[in-house]
Design an enzyme around this catalytic site. Structure first.
Site, PDB file in Angstrom:
ATOM      1  N   MET A  19      38.225  42.208  48.391  1.00 50.66           N
ATOM      2  CA  MET A  19      38.020  43.630  48.646  1.00 50.66           C
ATOM      3  C   MET A  19      38.133  44.728  48.925  1.00 50.66           C
ATOM      4  SD  MET A  19      34.920  42.542  52.040  1.00 50.66           S
ATOM      5  CE  MET A  19      36.098  41.173  51.866  1.00 50.66           C
ATOM      6  N   GLN A  72      43.653  41.298  41.372  1.00 52.00           N
ATOM      7  CA  GLN A  72      42.307  41.688  40.389  1.00 52.00           C
ATOM      8  C   GLN A  72      42.608  42.697  39.241  1.00 52.00           C
ATOM      9  OE1 GLN A  72      38.512  43.558  42.294  1.00 52.00           O
ATOM     10  NE2 GLN A  72      37.952  40.818  41.443  1.00 52.00           N
ATOM     11  N   CYS A 102      32.082  45.257  39.365  1.00 52.99           N
ATOM     12  CA  CYS A 102      31.855  46.746  40.517  1.00 52.99           C
ATOM     13  C   CYS A 102      30.909  47.681  39.721  1.00 52.99           C
ATOM     14  CB  CYS A 102      32.675  47.466  40.440  1.00 52.99           C
ATOM     15  SG  CYS A 102      34.041  48.908  41.224  1.00 52.99           S
ATOM     16  N   LYS A 141      34.951  37.878  36.958  1.00 52.63           N
ATOM     17  CA  LYS A 141      34.250  38.317  38.297  1.00 52.63           C
ATOM     18  C   LYS A 141      33.110  38.869  37.426  1.00 52.63           C
ATOM     19  CE  LYS A 141      32.269  38.938  42.575  1.00 52.63           C
ATOM     20  NZ  LYS A 141      33.510  40.716  43.854  1.00 52.63           N
ATOM     21  N   GLY A 203      27.096  36.136  47.667  1.00 53.62           N
ATOM     22  CA  GLY A 203      26.779  36.970  47.788  1.00 53.62           C
ATOM     23  C   GLY A 203      26.461  36.007  49.226  1.00 53.62           C
ATOM     24  N   ASP A 204      26.497  37.158  50.422  1.00 55.72           N
ATOM     25  CA  ASP A 204      25.713  37.319  52.060  1.00 55.72           C
ATOM     26  C   ASP A 204      25.782  35.485  52.529  1.00 55.72           C
ATOM     27  OD1 ASP A 204      24.031  39.551  51.355  1.00 55.72           O
ATOM     28  OD2 ASP A 204      22.609  39.106  51.623  1.00 55.72           O
ATOM     29  N   ARG A 227      32.114  40.380  53.034  1.00 53.78           N
ATOM     30  CA  ARG A 227      31.658  40.340  53.924  1.00 53.78           C
ATOM     31  C   ARG A 227      31.896  40.026  55.496  1.00 53.78           C
ATOM     32  NH1 ARG A 227      26.778  43.759  52.136  1.00 53.78           N
ATOM     33  NH2 ARG A 227      26.656  41.818  51.052  1.00 53.78           N
TER      34      ARG A 227
HETATM   35  C1  LIG Z   1      33.761  46.904  50.842  1.00 51.77           C
HETATM   36  C2  LIG Z   1      34.231  46.105  49.897  1.00 51.77           C
HETATM   37  C3  LIG Z   1      35.045  46.019  48.966  1.00 51.77           C
HETATM   38  C4  LIG Z   1      34.956  45.177  47.798  1.00 51.77           C
HETATM   39  N1  LIG Z   1      35.958  45.584  46.491  1.00 51.77           N
HETATM   40  C5  LIG Z   1      35.636  45.086  45.591  1.00 51.77           C
HETATM   41  C6  LIG Z   1      36.713  44.382  44.472  1.00 51.77           C
HETATM   42  O1  LIG Z   1      37.527  45.221  44.972  1.00 51.77           O
HETATM   43  N2  LIG Z   1      36.895  44.021  43.590  1.00 51.77           N
HETATM   44  C7  LIG Z   1      35.290  42.655  42.952  1.00 51.77           C
HETATM   45  O2  LIG Z   1      35.704  41.721  42.611  1.00 51.77           O
HETATM   46  N3  LIG Z   1      34.652  42.657  44.642  1.00 51.77           N
HETATM   47  C8  LIG Z   1      34.638  43.925  45.113  1.00 51.77           C
HETATM   48  N4  LIG Z   1      33.601  43.211  46.011  1.00 51.77           N
HETATM   49  C9  LIG Z   1      32.701  42.668  46.033  1.00 51.77           C
HETATM   50  C10 LIG Z   1      32.915  41.173  47.236  1.00 51.77           C
HETATM   51  O3  LIG Z   1      33.805  40.391  46.031  1.00 51.77           O
HETATM   52  C11 LIG Z   1      31.747  40.256  47.239  1.00 51.77           C
HETATM   53  O4  LIG Z   1      31.428  40.548  45.328  1.00 51.77           O
HETATM   54  C12 LIG Z   1      30.537  41.075  47.094  1.00 51.77           C
HETATM   55  O5  LIG Z   1      29.967  41.682  48.976  1.00 51.77           O
HETATM   56  C13 LIG Z   1      28.710  39.911  47.777  1.00 51.77           C
HETATM   57  O6  LIG Z   1      29.495  39.275  48.615  1.00 51.77           O
HETATM   58  P1  LIG Z   1      28.688  38.802  49.920  1.00 51.77           P
HETATM   59  O7  LIG Z   1      27.322  39.674  50.232  1.00 51.77           O
HETATM   60  O8  LIG Z   1      29.228  37.724  50.791  1.00 51.77           O
HETATM   61  O9  LIG Z   1      29.734  40.564  50.955  1.00 51.77           O
HETATM   62  C14 LIG Z   1      33.415  44.598  47.303  1.00 51.77           C
HETATM   63  C15 LIG Z   1      32.616  44.983  48.524  1.00 51.77           C
HETATM   64  C16 LIG Z   1      32.217  45.542  49.602  1.00 51.77           C
HETATM   65  C17 LIG Z   1      31.810  45.371  50.705  1.00 51.77           C
END
Ligand SMILES: Cc1cc2nc3c(=O)[nH]c(=O)nc-3n(C[C@H](O)[C@H](O)[C@H](O)COP(=O)(O)O)c2cc1C
Length: 323
Positions: A19, A72, A102, A141, A203-204, A227
């Protein structure tokens, strides 16, 4: 249960997701301590890494105690991405994770990141080149697909496996969905069934129970937590307890939250080399308070602080003031 990404063995099934602006070295070390079995850096821009840009290289700061760790790289122009993957290897990472998920507009505008999913053949070319360029395992990813009319993660998963990728994290939303709407976990199951390499579902995942449910519902090898772990490294220890068949530990109390939060702030200050009162630091602090009934008061107190030390004092008073 161990999960093998090529020669890299993870001791368990929980991953700290990548993230941007969150999973820097200080937080990765905390997540690791709480039970994350693999941690991943924020995404680095391949052109900047390839050029040796200081800020981009800073994101690739690592420490032996966080291993196994993946660096990454955002999937960008082919040569830059290959060069950036080599830098990740040189810096001592165990794995290089290529981000083809992304959804950010400026990234898509350059046909980078999630835009790759529109073109599986281009994805295969990139992954083959990266795999050939480094001797550490490469992970991917990805998302379900570009949009709901082109959900192709199982196909891309097969292409990635053939390209020599060692495993993947699949966020079960499309690129166009970004972070909106529910993830479609059936795609994770289908991708898992399409390949022999490990698939981690994402995811979530907001609670320890969500993590276990993801594993049960999709048959995935592991789960990636994003998150749901902001201000909440306990999600890892609680999920590990459930996976070990132990009862769910109680959620952290206010004093415990404050203790870890203050440690996190100090670690950030050390990492940055200065005591900053940036929006990033205040935001980080407030994540630890997000579930508390007096969040609004804590937020007001945090925003009123005029220095890093004042912020810490304000948080101490606010966390301890109301029980
Ligand atoms: C603030 C933020 C920054 C993120 N940055 C990246 C990142 O740099 N690289 C990546 O592969 N995914 C990134 N993601 C995606 C997360 O790794 C994850 O796949 C996505 O949030 C889904 O999971 P969640 O619903 O549990 O949050 C980011 C997500 C958020 C919310």
């Amino acid at each position: 249960m161990r999960v093998h990404l090529g020669p890299v063995a993870l001791k368990g099934r929980l991953v700290l997701a990548s993230m941007e602006e969150h999973t820097d070295l200080p937080y990765r070390l905390i997540a690791k301590e709480f039970g994350a079995n693999l941690v991943i850096t924020e995404m680095g821009q391949p052109d900047r890494i390839a050029k040796g840009d200081k800020a981009a290289l800073r994101m690739l700061a690592t420490h032996p105690s966080e291993r196994p760790v993946a660096g990454q790289v955002l999937g960008g122009e082919l040569e830059d991405t290959v060069a950036a993957a080599r830098v990740v290897e040189e810096r001592g990472f165990d794995l290089v994770d290529v981000n083809l998920s992304c959804p950010i507009r400026r990234v898509i505008a350059r046909s980078w990141g999630g835009a790759y999913l529109k073109d599986p053949a281009r994805t295969g070319d990139l992954l083959r080149r990266v795999v050939a360029a480094v001797s550490i395992p490469v992970t991917l990813k990805l998302r379900s697909g570009w949009d709901e009319g082109s959900v192709n993660a199982p196909e891309v998963a097969r292409i990635a496996e053939e390209a020599g990728v060692a495993g993947m994290i699949l966020h079960a939303r499309t690129v166009l969905q970004a972070y909106r709407g529910p993830p479609d976990r059936s795609v994770i199951r289908r991708a898992k069934e399409a390949v022999r390499i490990p698939v981690f579902g994402a995811g979530d995942i907001r609670t320890a129970e969500d993590a276990v449910r993801m594993l049960e519902e999709t048959g995935s090898d592991g789960v990636s937590i994003a998150r749901g772990c902001l201000g909440n490294p306990w999600i890892f220890s609680r999920a590990q307890a459930l996976l070990a068949g132990s009862p769910l530990p109680p959620p952290p109390g206010r004093e415990e939250r404050l203790r870890v939060l203050l440690r996190h702030l100090d670690a950030e200050a050390r990492f940055l080399g200065r005591k900053d009162l940036s929006t990033r630091i205040v935001r980080l602090a407030l994540y630890y308070a997000k579930d508390l009934p007096d969040f609004d008061e804590i937020k007001r107190a945090a925003h009123a602080a005029r220095s890093f030390d004042e912020l810490k004092r304000a948080l101490q008073a606010a966390f301890r003031g109301c029980r």
